[in-house]
Design a protein around this motif. Structure first.
Motif, PDB file in Angstrom:
ATOM      1  N   ILE A 190       0.813  -1.226   0.000  1.00 28.09           N
ATOM      2  CA  ILE A 190       0.000   0.000   0.000  1.00 28.09           C
ATOM      3  C   ILE A 190       0.842   1.269   0.000  1.00 28.09           C
ATOM      4  CG2 ILE A 190      -1.972  -1.078   1.120  1.00 28.09           C
ATOM      5  CD1 ILE A 190      -1.057   0.182   3.739  1.00 28.09           C
ATOM      6  N   GLN A 191       2.148   1.126   0.171  1.00 29.43           N
ATOM      7  CA  GLN A 191       2.987   2.315   0.301  1.00 29.43           C
ATOM      8  C   GLN A 191       4.344   2.044  -0.354  1.00 29.43           C
ATOM      9  OE1 GLN A 191       2.670   4.200   4.159  1.00 29.43           O
ATOM     10  NE2 GLN A 191       4.879   4.273   4.256  1.00 29.43           N
ATOM     11  N   GLU A 192       4.516   2.498  -1.583  1.00 33.74           N
ATOM     12  CA  GLU A 192       5.773   2.275  -2.286  1.00 33.74           C
ATOM     13  C   GLU A 192       6.869   3.205  -1.797  1.00 33.74           C
ATOM     14  OE1 GLU A 192       5.378   2.193  -6.510  1.00 33.74           O
ATOM     15  OE2 GLU A 192       3.512   1.044  -6.408  1.00 33.74           O
ATOM     16  N   GLU A 193       6.517   4.444  -1.569  1.00 33.46           N
ATOM     17  CA  GLU A 193       7.493   5.448  -1.149  1.00 33.46           C
ATOM     18  C   GLU A 193       7.703   5.404   0.361  1.00 33.46           C
ATOM     19  OE1 GLU A 193       8.953   7.923  -3.181  1.00 33.46           O
ATOM     20  OE2 GLU A 193       8.114   6.862  -4.907  1.00 33.46           O
ATOM     21  N   TRP A 194       8.908   5.699   0.770  1.00 34.89           N
ATOM     22  CA  TRP A 194       9.183   5.863   2.199  1.00 34.89           C
ATOM     23  C   TRP A 194       8.570   7.171   2.665  1.00 34.89           C
ATOM     24  CZ3 TRP A 194      12.351   3.482   6.008  1.00 34.89           C
ATOM     25  CH2 TRP A 194      12.835   2.223   5.631  1.00 34.89           C
ATOM     26  N   ARG A 195       8.092   7.182   3.896  1.00 32.86           N
ATOM     27  CA  ARG A 195       7.586   8.410   4.516  1.00 32.86           C
ATOM     28  C   ARG A 195       8.529   8.780   5.643  1.00 32.86           C
ATOM     29  NH1 ARG A 195       1.144   7.120   4.695  1.00 32.86           N
ATOM     30  NH2 ARG A 195       0.885   7.108   2.453  1.00 32.86           N
ATOM     31  N   THR A 196       8.913  10.034   5.664  1.00 32.89           N
ATOM     32  CA  THR A 196       9.807  10.532   6.696  1.00 32.89           C
ATOM     33  C   THR A 196       9.067  11.572   7.520  1.00 32.89           C
ATOM     34  OG1 THR A 196      11.750  10.162   5.322  1.00 32.89           O
ATOM     35  CG2 THR A 196      11.999  11.717   7.140  1.00 32.89           C
ATOM     36  N   TYR A 197       9.195  11.430   8.831  1.00 30.28           N
ATOM     37  CA  TYR A 197       8.512  12.338   9.753  1.00 30.28           C
ATOM     38  C   TYR A 197       9.532  12.942  10.709  1.00 30.28           C
ATOM     39  CZ  TYR A 197       4.556   9.516   8.189  1.00 30.28           C
ATOM     40  OH  TYR A 197       3.625   8.859   7.424  1.00 30.28           O
ATOM     41  N   ARG A 198       9.472  14.263  10.844  1.00 32.74           N
ATOM     42  CA  ARG A 198      10.233  14.950  11.889  1.00 32.74           C
ATOM     43  C   ARG A 198       9.256  15.176  13.027  1.00 32.74           C
ATOM     44  NH1 ARG A 198      11.732  19.913  11.213  1.00 32.74           N
ATOM     45  NH2 ARG A 198      10.062  20.329   9.754  1.00 32.74           N
ATOM     46  N   VAL A 199       9.668  14.832  14.247  1.00 30.50           N
ATOM     47  CA  VAL A 199       8.770  14.865  15.393  1.00 30.50           C
ATOM     48  C   VAL A 199       9.431  15.624  16.535  1.00 30.50           C
ATOM     49  CG1 VAL A 199       7.562  13.420  17.093  1.00 30.50           C
ATOM     50  CG2 VAL A 199       7.775  12.643  14.715  1.00 30.50           C
ATOM     51  N   GLY A 200       8.626  16.401  17.247  1.00 27.51           N
ATOM     52  CA  GLY A 200       9.090  17.054  18.465  1.00 27.51           C
ATOM     53  C   GLY A 200       8.305  16.524  19.650  1.00 27.51           C
ATOM     54  N   HIS A 201       9.001  16.066  20.675  1.00 30.91           N
ATOM     55  CA  HIS A 201       8.362  15.583  21.902  1.00 30.91           C
ATOM     56  C   HIS A 201       8.742  16.477  23.064  1.00 30.91           C
ATOM     57  CE1 HIS A 201       7.564  11.083  20.818  1.00 30.91           C
ATOM     58  NE2 HIS A 201       6.634  11.886  20.369  1.00 30.91           N
ATOM     59  N   GLY A 202       7.825  16.597  24.023  1.00 33.10           N
ATOM     60  CA  GLY A 202       8.071  17.406  25.209  1.00 33.10           C
ATOM     61  C   GLY A 202       8.042  16.568  26.470  1.00 33.10           C
ATOM     62  N   VAL A 203       9.005  16.805  27.341  1.00 29.33           N
ATOM     63  CA  VAL A 203       9.104  16.098  28.617  1.00 29.33           C
ATOM     64  C   VAL A 203       8.712  17.074  29.721  1.00 29.33           C
ATOM     65  CG1 VAL A 203      10.671  14.944  30.224  1.00 29.33           C
ATOM     66  CG2 VAL A 203      10.892  14.547  27.759  1.00 29.33           C
ATOM     67  N   LEU A 204       7.506  16.883  30.269  1.00 29.07           N
ATOM     68  CA  LEU A 204       7.010  17.713  31.367  1.00 29.07           C
ATOM     69  C   LEU A 204       6.969  16.857  32.628  1.00 29.07           C
ATOM     70  CD1 LEU A 204       5.763  20.334  32.492  1.00 29.07           C
ATOM     71  CD2 LEU A 204       3.521  19.440  31.810  1.00 29.07           C
ATOM     72  N   ILE A 205       7.814  17.213  33.585  1.00 30.72           N
ATOM     73  CA  ILE A 205       7.855  16.507  34.866  1.00 30.72           C
ATOM     74  C   ILE A 205       7.399  17.480  35.947  1.00 30.72           C
ATOM     75  CG2 ILE A 205       9.312  15.340  36.566  1.00 30.72           C
ATOM     76  CD1 ILE A 205      11.129  14.506  34.221  1.00 30.72           C
ATOM     77  N   GLU A 206       6.385  17.068  36.690  1.00 30.40           N
ATOM     78  CA  GLU A 206       5.872  17.860  37.807  1.00 30.40           C
ATOM     79  C   GLU A 206       5.647  16.933  38.991  1.00 30.40           C
ATOM     80  OE1 GLU A 206       2.359  19.905  36.428  1.00 30.40           O
ATOM     81  OE2 GLU A 206       3.535  21.352  35.272  1.00 30.40           O
ATOM     82  N   ASP A 207       6.138  17.325  40.143  1.00 32.95           N
ATOM     83  CA  ASP A 207       5.959  16.545  41.376  1.00 32.95           C
ATOM     84  C   ASP A 207       6.392  15.089  41.208  1.00 32.95           C
ATOM     85  OD1 ASP A 207       4.884  18.810  42.697  1.00 32.95           O
ATOM     86  OD2 ASP A 207       2.916  18.385  41.810  1.00 32.95           O
ATOM     87  N   GLY A 208       7.490  14.863  40.500  1.00 26.14           N
ATOM     88  CA  GLY A 208       8.015  13.510  40.327  1.00 26.14           C
ATOM     89  C   GLY A 208       7.241  12.650  39.360  1.00 26.14           C
ATOM     90  N   CYS A 209       6.369  13.262  38.560  1.00 21.97           N
ATOM     91  CA  CYS A 209       5.558  12.520  37.594  1.00 21.97           C
ATOM     92  C   CYS A 209       5.749  13.099  36.198  1.00 21.97           C
ATOM     93  CB  CYS A 209       4.080  12.584  37.964  1.00 21.97           C
ATOM     94  SG  CYS A 209       3.696  11.798  39.537  1.00 21.97           S
ATOM     95  N   LEU A 210       5.708  12.224  35.192  1.00 23.60           N
ATOM     96  CA  LEU A 210       5.879  12.597  33.793  1.00 23.60           C
ATOM     97  C   LEU A 210       4.526  12.591  33.097  1.00 23.60           C
ATOM     98  CD1 LEU A 210       7.791  13.014  31.295  1.00 23.60           C
ATOM     99  CD2 LEU A 210       7.779  10.517  31.085  1.00 23.60           C
ATOM    100  N   LEU A 211       4.243  13.629  32.319  1.00 23.61           N
ATOM    101  CA  LEU A 211       2.989  13.686  31.577  1.00 23.61           C
ATOM    102  C   LEU A 211       3.093  12.823  30.324  1.00 23.61           C
ATOM    103  CD1 LEU A 211       0.137  14.821  31.225  1.00 23.61           C
ATOM    104  CD2 LEU A 211       1.164  16.767  30.009  1.00 23.61           C
ATOM    105  N   LEU A 212       2.140  11.902  30.165  1.00 20.82           N
ATOM    106  CA  LEU A 212       2.067  11.028  28.995  1.00 20.82           C
ATOM    107  C   LEU A 212       0.724  11.195  28.306  1.00 20.82           C
ATOM    108  CD1 LEU A 212       3.529   7.694  30.416  1.00 20.82           C
ATOM    109  CD2 LEU A 212       4.726   9.516  29.178  1.00 20.82           C
ATOM    110  N   ALA A 213       0.740  10.944  26.997  1.00 18.85           N
ATOM    111  CA  ALA A 213      -0.472  10.995  26.189  1.00 18.85           C
ATOM    112  C   ALA A 213      -0.786   9.591  25.698  1.00 18.85           C
ATOM    113  CB  ALA A 213      -0.289  11.938  25.007  1.00 18.85           C
ATOM    114  N   GLY A 214      -2.017   9.142  25.915  1.00 17.76           N
ATOM    115  CA  GLY A 214      -2.486   7.848  25.421  1.00 17.76           C
ATOM    116  C   GLY A 214      -3.168   8.065  24.087  1.00 17.76           C
ATOM    117  N   ASN A 215      -2.549   7.567  23.008  1.00 18.74           N
ATOM    118  CA  ASN A 215      -3.028   7.798  21.649  1.00 18.74           C
ATOM    119  C   ASN A 215      -3.758   6.588  21.086  1.00 18.74           C
ATOM    120  OD1 ASN A 215      -1.544  10.451  20.879  1.00 18.74           O
ATOM    121  ND2 ASN A 215       0.005   9.184  21.866  1.00 18.74           N
ATOM    122  N   ALA A 216      -4.884   6.836  20.437  1.00 17.03           N
ATOM    123  CA  ALA A 216      -5.647   5.786  19.753  1.00 17.03           C
ATOM    124  C   ALA A 216      -5.240   5.813  18.281  1.00 17.03           C
ATOM    125  CB  ALA A 216      -7.137   6.025  19.913  1.00 17.03           C
TER     126      ALA A 216
END
Length: 160
Positions: free
Chosen positions: A8-34
């Protein structure tokens, strides 16, 4: 039944991604993606793909607001992870930055892919990042936050 991405995909797809690390009170914020129908949530750091010409650090700020409702300041860079999948013909270059909350209200309502946001204690991150391409760079940085920025390469993330 597995998907034959080459069919279904002959060409390669390249993605540049930026992630953020937010730590508050000893906990890391995570996102649950569907991302995949009928599959469990995929937990990641908030952030996402850069738009054309957009610097990764700017994408972190924009995507963080879109995914979490929070306004953040981003920087410094903490690691770069490059992951590819020959099977899926995808190549990701992810730059992760620390972020600091400036304002906003935590909510996943603005992004239909993000189903849940969760602050997770640092000692309990293991089950959220079972794949090395997500977890190894973050765990390394958490163990050595004052160390130099490190580059990671994962030649085949789809087999993890």
């Amino acid at each position: 039944m597995s998907t034959d991405y080459r069919a279904i995909q002959e060409e390669w797809r390249t993605y540049r991604v930026g992630h953020g690390v937010l730590i508050e009170d000893g906990c890391l914020l995570l996102a649950g993606n569907a991302w995949y129908p009928n599959e469990p949530l995929v937990w990641t750091l908030p952030g996402g793909r850069c738009e054309a010409g957009e610097p990764a650090i700017a994408a972190v700020v924009r995507e963080f607001r879109e995914e979490t409702g929070l306004e953040v300041a981003a920087g410094p860079l903490i690691y770069v992870a490059e992951a590819r999948s020959v099977i899926r013909r995808q190549h990701f270059l992810t730059c992760a930055f620390t972020v600091r909350r400036l304002g906003g209200t935590l909510s996943s309502d603005a992004d239909p892919t993000v189903r849940e946001l969760r602050f997770v204690p640092l000692a309990e991150l293991g089950p959220y990042f079972p794949h090395p391409s997500f977890g190894a760079p973050l765990r390394h940085w958490l163990a050595q936050p004052e160390g130099p920025v490190r580059y990671w390469f994962f030649p085949e993330y789809a087999d993890e």
